[in-house]
Design a protein around this motif. Structure first.
Motif, PDB file in Angstrom:
ATOM      1  N   PHE A 131       0.826  -1.215   0.000  1.00 22.54           N
ATOM      2  CA  PHE A 131       0.000   0.000   0.000  1.00 22.54           C
ATOM      3  C   PHE A 131       0.857   1.262   0.000  1.00 22.54           C
ATOM      4  CE2 PHE A 131      -2.869  -3.189   1.708  1.00 22.54           C
ATOM      5  CZ  PHE A 131      -4.088  -2.853   1.152  1.00 22.54           C
ATOM      6  N   ALA A 132       2.179   1.090  -0.102  1.00 24.10           N
ATOM      7  CA  ALA A 132       3.089   2.239  -0.013  1.00 24.10           C
ATOM      8  C   ALA A 132       2.879   3.210  -1.175  1.00 24.10           C
ATOM      9  CB  ALA A 132       4.537   1.757   0.004  1.00 24.10           C
ATOM     10  N   GLU A 133       3.038   4.491  -0.875  1.00 23.47           N
ATOM     11  CA  GLU A 133       2.990   5.545  -1.893  1.00 23.47           C
ATOM     12  C   GLU A 133       4.242   6.398  -1.743  1.00 23.47           C
ATOM     13  OE1 GLU A 133      -0.645   7.718  -1.488  1.00 23.47           O
ATOM     14  OE2 GLU A 133      -1.870   6.097  -2.316  1.00 23.47           O
ATOM     15  N   ASP A 134       4.931   6.618  -2.857  1.00 23.02           N
ATOM     16  CA  ASP A 134       6.183   7.388  -2.857  1.00 23.02           C
ATOM     17  C   ASP A 134       7.188   6.825  -1.859  1.00 23.02           C
ATOM     18  OD1 ASP A 134       5.105   9.142  -4.767  1.00 23.02           O
ATOM     19  OD2 ASP A 134       4.159  10.344  -3.193  1.00 23.02           O
ATOM     20  N   GLY A 135       7.211   5.487  -1.746  1.00 24.67           N
ATOM     21  CA  GLY A 135       8.172   4.837  -0.869  1.00 24.67           C
ATOM     22  C   GLY A 135       7.823   4.876   0.603  1.00 24.67           C
ATOM     23  N   GLU A 136       6.665   5.406   0.968  1.00 28.97           N
ATOM     24  CA  GLU A 136       6.259   5.495   2.374  1.00 28.97           C
ATOM     25  C   GLU A 136       5.099   4.546   2.628  1.00 28.97           C
ATOM     26  OE1 GLU A 136       5.640   8.846   5.832  1.00 28.97           O
ATOM     27  OE2 GLU A 136       5.357   9.425   3.738  1.00 28.97           O
ATOM     28  N   ARG A 137       5.336   3.607   3.526  1.00 27.25           N
ATOM     29  CA  ARG A 137       4.303   2.616   3.845  1.00 27.25           C
ATOM     30  C   ARG A 137       3.353   3.170   4.902  1.00 27.25           C
ATOM     31  NH1 ARG A 137       5.276  -1.312   7.883  1.00 27.25           N
ATOM     32  NH2 ARG A 137       5.179  -3.020   6.375  1.00 27.25           N
ATOM     33  N   PRO A 138       2.086   2.723   4.891  1.00 25.83           N
ATOM     34  CA  PRO A 138       1.153   3.164   5.932  1.00 25.83           C
ATOM     35  C   PRO A 138       1.628   2.748   7.323  1.00 25.83           C
ATOM     36  CG  PRO A 138      -0.009   2.112   4.113  1.00 25.83           C
ATOM     37  CD  PRO A 138       1.449   1.845   3.911  1.00 25.83           C
ATOM     38  N   ARG A 139       1.210   3.517   8.324  1.00 18.62           N
ATOM     39  CA  ARG A 139       1.609   3.261   9.710  1.00 18.62           C
ATOM     40  C   ARG A 139       0.398   2.883  10.545  1.00 18.62           C
ATOM     41  NH1 ARG A 139       6.326   7.110  10.888  1.00 18.62           N
ATOM     42  NH2 ARG A 139       7.004   7.807   8.836  1.00 18.62           N
ATOM     43  N   LEU A 140       0.557   1.846  11.342  1.00 13.97           N
ATOM     44  CA  LEU A 140      -0.501   1.437  12.261  1.00 13.97           C
ATOM     45  C   LEU A 140      -0.627   2.467  13.383  1.00 13.97           C
ATOM     46  CD1 LEU A 140       0.537  -2.302  12.492  1.00 13.97           C
ATOM     47  CD2 LEU A 140      -1.636  -1.500  11.550  1.00 13.97           C
ATOM     48  N   LEU A 144      -6.182  -4.404  16.202  1.00  9.83           N
ATOM     49  CA  LEU A 144      -7.306  -5.276  16.512  1.00  9.83           C
ATOM     50  C   LEU A 144      -6.748  -6.663  16.793  1.00  9.83           C
ATOM     51  CD1 LEU A 144      -9.898  -4.366  13.690  1.00  9.83           C
ATOM     52  CD2 LEU A 144      -9.897  -3.552  16.055  1.00  9.83           C
ATOM     53  N   ASP A 145      -7.413  -7.418  17.653  1.00 12.14           N
ATOM     54  CA  ASP A 145      -7.002  -8.790  17.912  1.00 12.14           C
ATOM     55  C   ASP A 145      -7.125  -9.621  16.637  1.00 12.14           C
ATOM     56  OD1 ASP A 145      -6.584  -8.152  20.563  1.00 12.14           O
ATOM     57  OD2 ASP A 145      -8.551  -8.868  21.215  1.00 12.14           O
ATOM     58  N   LYS A 146      -6.379 -10.698  16.591  1.00  8.56           N
ATOM     59  CA  LYS A 146      -6.334 -11.549  15.399  1.00  8.56           C
ATOM     60  C   LYS A 146      -7.718 -11.971  14.926  1.00  8.56           C
ATOM     61  CE  LYS A 146      -4.454 -15.976  13.798  1.00  8.56           C
ATOM     62  NZ  LYS A 146      -3.644 -17.170  14.191  1.00  8.56           N
ATOM     63  N   ASP A 147      -8.594 -12.357  15.834  1.00  9.99           N
ATOM     64  CA  ASP A 147      -9.909 -12.879  15.448  1.00  9.99           C
ATOM     65  C   ASP A 147     -11.014 -11.832  15.480  1.00  9.99           C
ATOM     66  OD1 ASP A 147      -9.065 -15.524  14.899  1.00  9.99           O
ATOM     67  OD2 ASP A 147      -8.942 -15.916  17.043  1.00  9.99           O
ATOM     68  N   THR A 148     -10.662 -10.574  15.754  1.00  7.59           N
ATOM     69  CA  THR A 148     -11.632  -9.485  15.683  1.00  7.59           C
ATOM     70  C   THR A 148     -11.667  -8.961  14.254  1.00  7.59           C
ATOM     71  OG1 THR A 148     -11.190  -8.858  17.978  1.00  7.59           O
ATOM     72  CG2 THR A 148     -12.282  -7.229  16.590  1.00  7.59           C
ATOM     73  N   THR A 149     -12.862  -8.752  13.736  1.00  6.58           N
ATOM     74  CA  THR A 149     -13.024  -8.236  12.385  1.00  6.58           C
ATOM     75  C   THR A 149     -13.311  -6.732  12.417  1.00  6.58           C
ATOM     76  OG1 THR A 149     -15.395  -8.756  12.460  1.00  6.58           O
ATOM     77  CG2 THR A 149     -13.941 -10.423  11.526  1.00  6.58           C
ATOM     78  N   GLY A 150     -13.199  -6.089  11.244  1.00  5.48           N
ATOM     79  CA  GLY A 150     -13.713  -4.739  11.124  1.00  5.48           C
ATOM     80  C   GLY A 150     -12.709  -3.631  10.923  1.00  5.48           C
ATOM     81  N   VAL A 151     -13.133  -2.424  11.310  1.00  5.81           N
ATOM     82  CA  VAL A 151     -12.452  -1.166  10.977  1.00  5.81           C
ATOM     83  C   VAL A 151     -11.058  -1.083  11.615  1.00  5.81           C
ATOM     84  CG1 VAL A 151     -12.543   1.339  11.189  1.00  5.81           C
ATOM     85  CG2 VAL A 151     -14.632   0.062  10.711  1.00  5.81           C
ATOM     86  N   LEU A 152     -10.068  -0.852  10.753  1.00  4.98           N
ATOM     87  CA  LEU A 152      -8.690  -0.649  11.205  1.00  4.98           C
ATOM     88  C   LEU A 152      -8.144   0.580  10.482  1.00  4.98           C
ATOM     89  CD1 LEU A 152      -6.308  -1.877  12.907  1.00  4.98           C
ATOM     90  CD2 LEU A 152      -5.522  -2.870  10.755  1.00  4.98           C
ATOM     91  N   VAL A 153      -7.701   1.572  11.259  1.00  9.62           N
ATOM     92  CA  VAL A 153      -7.240   2.847  10.703  1.00  9.62           C
ATOM     93  C   VAL A 153      -5.718   2.878  10.646  1.00  9.62           C
ATOM     94  CG1 VAL A 153      -7.229   5.360  11.005  1.00  9.62           C
ATOM     95  CG2 VAL A 153      -9.270   4.033  11.598  1.00  9.62           C
ATOM     96  N   LEU A 154      -5.196   3.325   9.507  1.00  4.99           N
ATOM     97  CA  LEU A 154      -3.757   3.499   9.325  1.00  4.99           C
ATOM     98  C   LEU A 154      -3.480   4.900   8.788  1.00  4.99           C
ATOM     99  CD1 LEU A 154      -4.600   0.460   7.902  1.00  4.99           C
ATOM    100  CD2 LEU A 154      -2.200   0.166   8.480  1.00  4.99           C
ATOM    101  N   ALA A 155      -2.291   5.402   9.102  1.00  4.93           N
ATOM    102  CA  ALA A 155      -1.877   6.724   8.611  1.00  4.93           C
ATOM    103  C   ALA A 155      -0.951   6.544   7.419  1.00  4.93           C
ATOM    104  CB  ALA A 155      -1.167   7.494   9.719  1.00  4.93           C
ATOM    105  N   ARG A 156      -1.113   7.399   6.420  1.00 10.15           N
ATOM    106  CA  ARG A 156      -0.286   7.288   5.215  1.00 10.15           C
ATOM    107  C   ARG A 156       1.018   8.077   5.313  1.00 10.15           C
ATOM    108  NH1 ARG A 156      -0.930   4.537   1.057  1.00 10.15           N
ATOM    109  NH2 ARG A 156      -2.868   3.590   0.353  1.00 10.15           N
ATOM    110  N   ASN A 157       1.171   8.886   6.331  1.00  9.19           N
ATOM    111  CA  ASN A 157       2.406   9.649   6.499  1.00  9.19           C
ATOM    112  C   ASN A 157       2.599   9.972   7.980  1.00  9.19           C
ATOM    113  OD1 ASN A 157       0.996  12.344   6.994  1.00  9.19           O
ATOM    114  ND2 ASN A 157       0.267  11.852   4.923  1.00  9.19           N
TER     115      ASN A 157
END
Length: 328
Positions: A131-140, A144-157
């Motif tokens: 998902f990297a853009e311009d060599g920068e990968r998203p940051r957690l 979420l726990d392994k077996d939890t589903t759903g919304v997970l937010v990451l920062a792009r910079n």
């Protein structure tokens, strides 16, 4: 060599020792190497020297110096590398929102967010280079726990990561979960304020209520019931402790269905077959966007969760409903 890395402590990574944070984030970095880098001031927290036993807090910035990739000294592996294209294609179909600052994914069950013993590259963090853009990968910025589903937010910079982490730290974020729990909760809505601490042997640890534990607060609201046997609940964690919602529901005598670690694995008294999946879903998140207004993203309820609710006669809320609208 890798360049200097500035790692922002995520919302649910605060409150732990610095060396434990580093070992989890960089498993190839040995304890001895960590001690040496701290002693020489090469690893710093918010620009200051820190002891290995020092506690870190959400939003702090941990400086990691340039280190050799791999090697006998246990350096940090290069973060940009080829990824499993099949897994990546699957995850790209799970994108809920994406712009130049924020990436939001619908995390599937069974996929760990970060690596650990025996996981190899089968975790979400190993796929983020795709998902990297311009060599920068998203940051957690949270997990979420392994077996939890759903919304997970990451920062792009980095700037977005700092803004999002600060929103979590200041409790400007609303994270709503849906869960099916066993038994009958004491009230139709309530607040659980029970301190939690990790207990148990290595590999069998779980979070337990403890006076010497970390502050943990969760809100719950019953949305529907199956008599005294089960209930569909909305959950809003006010803090971000490991397994917080799972441990708090178990402490009330109502473990989450399918959560064997906290007593929800045995479901013979419930209609249908629900022992194979943990019925905990990160349903909706509302938070300030780093640059423009409010970001409000929901993840569709998984088919296994929908099927379980149908078999139990529990009615799911409509998209966009706010179970905690009356709570500031």
């Amino acid at each position: 060599m890798t360049g200097v890395q500035q790692e922002i402590v995520g919302e649910d990574e605060g409150g732990q020792r610095l060396d434990r944070y580093l070992r989890r984030k960089f498993p190839q970095l040995s304890q001895g190497r960590i001690q040496k880098l701290l002693r020489t001031g090469q690893i710093r927290v918010d620009g200051k020297r820190c002891e290995a036993s020092g506690k870190i807090e959400a939003g702090q910035v941990v400086r990691i110096p340039p280190l050799e990739n791999g090697g006998a000294e246990g350096g940090i592996p290069k973060r940009l590398h080829p990824v499993d294209e099949k897994q990546l294609a699957f995850l790209k179909r799970a994108v809920l929102f994406d712009d130049r600052d924020v990436l939001v994914l619908d995390k599937p069950a069974g996929l760990a967010v970060q690596g650990g013993s025996g996981l190899g590259d089968h975790h979400l963090d190993a796929l983020l280079d795709g998902f990297a853009e311009d060599g920068e990968r998203p940051r957690l910025v949270h997990r979420l726990d392994k077996d939890t589903t759903g919304v997970l937010v990451l920062a792009r910079n980095r700037r977005a990561a700092q803004a999002l982490t600060e929103s979590f730290r200041l409790r400007e974020t609303r994270k709503y979960y849906l869960a099916v729990v066993k038994g009958r909760l004491p009230e139709n809505s309530g607040k659980v304020a029970l301190k939690l601490a990790k207990r148990g042997l290595k590999g069998q640890e779980r979070m337990e209520v403890a006076e010497d534990g970390d502050r943990a607060v969760s809100l719950y609201r019953v949305l529907d019931r199956l008599g005294d046997a089960a209930a569909l609940v909305a959950l809003w964690p006010q803090t971000g402790r490991t397994h917080q919602l799972r441990a708090h529901m178990a402490a009330l005598g109502c473990p989450i269905v399918g959560d064997a670690k906290y007593g929800g694995g045995e479901c013979e008294n419930l209609p249908g077959n629900h022992g194979h999946a943990m019925l905990l879903h990160a349903w909706r998140i509302i938070l300030p966007h780093p640059h423009k207004g409010i970001l409000d993203v929901s993840a569709p309820v998984p088919a296994t969760f929908v099927k379980a609710c149908r078999e139990l006669g529990l009615n799911l809320p409509g998209r966009g409903e706010d179970p905690f609208m009356d709570v500031e």
